[in-house]
Motif scaffolding. Structure first.
Motif, mmCIF file in Angstrom:
data_model
loop_
_atom_site.group_PDB
_atom_site.id
_atom_site.type_symbol
_atom_site.label_atom_id
_atom_site.label_comp_id
_atom_site.label_asym_id
_atom_site.label_seq_id
_atom_site.Cartn_x
_atom_site.Cartn_y
_atom_site.Cartn_z
ATOM 1 N N ALA A 38 86.692 36.866 12.230
ATOM 2 C CA ALA A 38 88.022 37.541 12.499
ATOM 3 C C ALA A 38 88.720 37.821 11.196
ATOM 4 C CB ALA A 38 88.650 36.377 13.007
ATOM 5 N N ALA A 39 89.365 38.810 11.345
ATOM 6 C CA ALA A 39 90.219 39.389 10.314
ATOM 7 C C ALA A 39 91.231 38.276 9.927
ATOM 8 C CB ALA A 39 91.199 40.538 10.429
ATOM 9 N N PRO A 40 91.921 38.326 8.532
ATOM 10 C CA PRO A 40 92.590 37.233 8.162
ATOM 11 C C PRO A 40 93.569 36.530 8.819
ATOM 12 C CG PRO A 40 92.047 38.726 6.421
ATOM 13 C CD PRO A 40 91.727 39.531 7.822
ATOM 14 N N ARG A 41 94.420 37.600 9.823
ATOM 15 C CA ARG A 41 95.556 37.188 10.535
ATOM 16 C C ARG A 41 95.558 37.373 11.981
ATOM 17 N NH1 ARG A 41 96.804 38.573 5.604
ATOM 18 N NH2 ARG A 41 96.735 40.662 5.445
ATOM 19 N N THR A 42 94.305 37.598 12.460
ATOM 20 C CA THR A 42 94.241 37.751 14.024
ATOM 21 C C THR A 42 92.801 36.896 14.463
ATOM 22 O OG1 THR A 42 92.789 39.746 13.750
ATOM 23 C CG2 THR A 42 95.156 39.976 13.965
ATOM 24 N N PHE A 43 92.960 36.518 15.695
ATOM 25 C CA PHE A 43 91.775 35.977 16.422
ATOM 26 C C PHE A 43 90.851 37.118 16.808
ATOM 27 C CE2 PHE A 43 94.690 32.697 17.275
ATOM 28 C CZ PHE A 43 93.810 31.710 17.125
ATOM 29 N N MET A 44 89.547 36.917 16.953
ATOM 30 C CA MET A 44 88.694 37.894 17.173
ATOM 31 C C MET A 44 87.521 37.167 18.212
ATOM 32 S SD MET A 44 85.474 39.354 16.810
ATOM 33 C CE MET A 44 84.739 39.109 15.092
ATOM 34 N N THR A 45 87.277 37.856 19.158
ATOM 35 C CA THR A 45 85.876 37.195 20.282
ATOM 36 C C THR A 45 84.956 38.545 20.216
ATOM 37 O OG1 THR A 45 87.560 35.908 21.362
ATOM 38 C CG2 THR A 45 85.538 36.344 22.493
ATOM 39 N N HIS A 46 83.789 38.129 20.164
ATOM 40 C CA HIS A 46 82.684 39.126 20.354
ATOM 41 C C HIS A 46 81.551 38.528 21.031
ATOM 42 C CE1 HIS A 46 80.153 37.582 17.350
ATOM 43 N NE2 HIS A 46 80.692 37.872 16.202
ATOM 44 N N LEU A 47 80.821 39.369 21.736
ATOM 45 C CA LEU A 47 79.324 38.900 22.298
ATOM 46 C C LEU A 47 78.417 39.247 21.434
ATOM 47 C CD1 LEU A 47 79.576 40.839 25.793
ATOM 48 C CD2 LEU A 47 79.806 38.214 25.431
ATOM 49 N N ALA A 48 77.614 38.308 21.127
ATOM 50 C CA ALA A 48 76.448 38.495 20.254
ATOM 51 C C ALA A 48 75.229 38.136 20.972
ATOM 52 C CB ALA A 48 76.696 37.251 19.295
ATOM 53 N N VAL A 49 74.284 39.294 20.593
ATOM 54 C CA VAL A 49 72.991 39.353 21.554
ATOM 55 C C VAL A 49 71.992 39.567 20.484
ATOM 56 C CG1 VAL A 49 71.695 40.666 23.272
ATOM 57 C CG2 VAL A 49 74.191 40.451 23.338
#
Length: 131
Positions: free
Chosen positions: A97-108
């Motif tokens: 994630a960037a320093p000030r935000t959440f982040m969700t990703h799919l990892a394959v």
């Protein structure tokens, strides 16, 4: 065809492999005859992986938020919802994630013949991760 309606519990990302709060939801893991592995990975602001690589490469698809990714020797790249990242086989990299935000990703990833998917290395130094 197989439909999975009940998934394993969400797991906390181990401190040996992640900095900050990270949660992993397994989506697919080795159906008979397949080496496909897929995770939905949720990063709290500033959370990120340690340096690592995958024997057959990795695809990341950002579902929400903003993040960062870097390959060893390269610059830090910003990623955001809708972006897809291809990481070459055996390429050392980190993402989160960037320093000030959440982040969700799919990892394959595709597992190697021996079942391994990832080789882990050291944590990303504080001087390398932007504040």
């Amino acid at each position: 065809m197989q439909i999975t309606r009940r998934r394993p519990d969400t797991l906390r990302g181990p401190a040996e492999q992640f900095t900050g709060a990270v949660w992993l939801d397994e989506i697919e893991a080795h159906a008979p005859g397949s080496r496909l592995r897929m995770f939905n990975v949720h990063f709290a602001p500033g959370a990120h992986t340690a340096w690592h690589r995958h024997p057959h490469g990795q695809v990341l698809h950002v579902l929400q938020g903003e993040g960062l990714v870097q390959r060893r020797g390269g610059g830090i790249e910003e990623i955001r919802a809708g972006d897809t990242v291809w990481i070459d086989p055996d390429e050392w990299h980190w993402h989160g994630a960037a320093p000030r935000t959440f982040m969700t990703h799919l990892a394959v990833v595709e597992a190697a013949e021996d079942g391994t998917t990832t080789e882990w290395d050291t944590h990303v130094g504080c001087d390398a991760y932007p504040a």
